[in-house]
Design a protein around this motif. Structure first.
Motif, short mmCIF file in Angstrom:
data_model
loop_
_atom_site.label_atom_id
_atom_site.label_comp_id
_atom_site.label_asym_id
_atom_site.label_seq_id
_atom_site.Cartn_x
_atom_site.Cartn_y
_atom_site.Cartn_z
N ARG A 32 0.37 10.08 4.41
CA ARG A 32 -0.01 8.62 4.14
C ARG A 32 -0.63 8.55 5.35
O ARG A 32 0.67 9.72 6.76
CB ARG A 32 1.97 7.89 4.48
CG ARG A 32 2.10 8.30 3.11
CD ARG A 32 4.30 7.44 3.44
NE ARG A 32 4.16 8.01 1.56
CZ ARG A 32 4.43 8.73 1.16
NH1 ARG A 32 4.62 10.27 1.36
NH2 ARG A 32 5.31 8.84 0.32
N THR A 34 1.16 -1.06 -0.20
CA THR A 34 -0.20 0.07 0.10
C THR A 34 0.89 0.78 0.13
O THR A 34 0.93 2.11 -1.15
CB THR A 34 -0.90 -0.09 1.20
OG1 THR A 34 -1.73 -1.01 1.21
CG2 THR A 34 -2.07 1.68 1.64
N PHE A 35 1.94 1.18 0.62
CA PHE A 35 2.73 2.79 1.08
C PHE A 35 3.48 2.23 -0.69
O PHE A 35 4.39 3.81 0.17
CB PHE A 35 3.76 2.77 2.23
CG PHE A 35 1.70 2.66 2.68
CD1 PHE A 35 1.11 4.45 3.73
CD2 PHE A 35 1.34 1.90 4.38
CE1 PHE A 35 0.62 4.60 4.32
CE2 PHE A 35 0.34 2.40 5.06
CZ PHE A 35 0.21 3.35 4.71
N SER A 36 3.72 1.71 -0.82
CA SER A 36 4.89 1.63 -2.22
C SER A 36 4.66 1.68 -3.32
O SER A 36 5.02 2.26 -4.51
CB SER A 36 6.15 0.67 -2.16
OG SER A 36 6.23 0.22 -1.00
N SER A 37 3.07 2.11 -3.41
CA SER A 37 1.99 2.11 -4.75
C SER A 37 2.11 3.43 -5.21
O SER A 37 1.97 4.91 -3.91
CB SER A 37 1.20 1.00 -4.33
OG SER A 37 -0.03 2.00 -3.33
N GLN A 52 -2.61 6.55 -0.13
CA GLN A 52 -0.93 5.28 0.67
C GLN A 52 -1.95 5.63 2.10
O GLN A 52 -1.11 6.11 2.90
CB GLN A 52 0.53 6.25 0.06
CG GLN A 52 0.45 6.04 -0.69
CD GLN A 52 2.05 6.02 -0.74
OE1 GLN A 52 2.40 6.04 0.34
NE2 GLN A 52 3.05 6.11 -2.13
N ASN A 53 -3.17 4.55 2.14
CA ASN A 53 -3.17 5.03 3.76
C ASN A 53 -3.98 3.54 4.11
O ASN A 53 -4.10 2.66 2.68
CB ASN A 53 -4.61 5.27 3.46
CG ASN A 53 -5.66 5.51 2.84
OD1 ASN A 53 -6.50 4.56 3.67
ND2 ASN A 53 -6.65 6.18 1.87
#
Length: 214
Positions: free
Chosen positions: A123, A8-11, A15-16
């Motif tokens: 984020r 999720t946080f690399s997409s 980003q949550n």
């Protein structure tokens, strides 16, 4: 859950993440493990995540620091702006219902949170239990559609034992006691039988913490 957080946080999408599960299922433990992995020099996380910091917002402290609703909204908005400009911060709203409900000890900041989630520039990690999530989703469906939900199920017996082995070390040090492996198995059995307010592995860990006092 950890792999979902990494993805999720690399997409390039929003980003949550919303960790949804019963009390004691280990939502906060997952967030802590995620935070540690981002700061570990030898971890295999992507360069987009390397050395990012997770900062948890304390709802009680924030509410008590503001004298009025407008001052509270200004304070939270300032926190969001600073986190956005820092570029290396992931904010965590642990027990996120405290930021999304108008009850004693909580405040509904949905009007601030919605544009932040919709914009996707900040984020965020939210944690809450299933019942509160459903209640908030019914009142504010647009909020739920903007969240990447991750279901956190109660731990299995094997997972609970591994968590106890990790977490009980600090209890042994603080209380000057030693737990045998058999006691971990017994804690899992007895907590499952007599404790109903928490899910595994939280109930097993609490039982061992209480037993350490005796």
């Amino acid at each position: 859950a950890l792999s979902f957080l990494y993805d999720t946080f690399s997409s390039n999408g929003r980003q949550n993440a919303a960790l949804i599960g019963p009390l004691g299922a280990g939502k906060s433990t997952i967030v802590h493990a995620f935070a540690e992995s981002l700061l570990a020099a030898n971890s295999a996380v992507s360069s987009q995540l390397k050395f990012r910091q997770i900062i948890s917002l304390d709802a009680g402290a924030i509410i008590s620091a503001a004298r009025s609703r407008s001052e509270l909204e200004q304070l939270v908005n300032q926190l969001f702006v600073e986190a956005y400009h820092s570029k290396n911060v992931i904010l965590c709203l642990d027990d996120a219902q405290l930021f999304l409900e108008d009850r004693p000890g909580s405040v509904d900041l949905s009007s601030i949170l919605l544009p932040v989630l919709d914009g996707g520039g900040l984020r965020l990690i939210l944690t809450m239990d299933e019942q509160r999530y459903l209640q908030i989703s019914q009142r504010n469906p647009s909020l739920a559609t903007l969240l990447n939900r991750i279901n956190i199920a109660p731990a299995t017996y094997e997972e609970s034992v591994r968590v106890m082995q990790d977490q009980i070390i600090s209890v042994e040090f603080q209380r000057n006691v030693t737990f045998m492996y058999q006691s971990l198995k017994e804690a899992s059995r007895l907590s499952e039988r007599y404790m109903y307010d928490l899910a595994q592995p939280g109930k097993s860990v609490r039982l061992l913490e209480q037993a350490a006092g005796y």
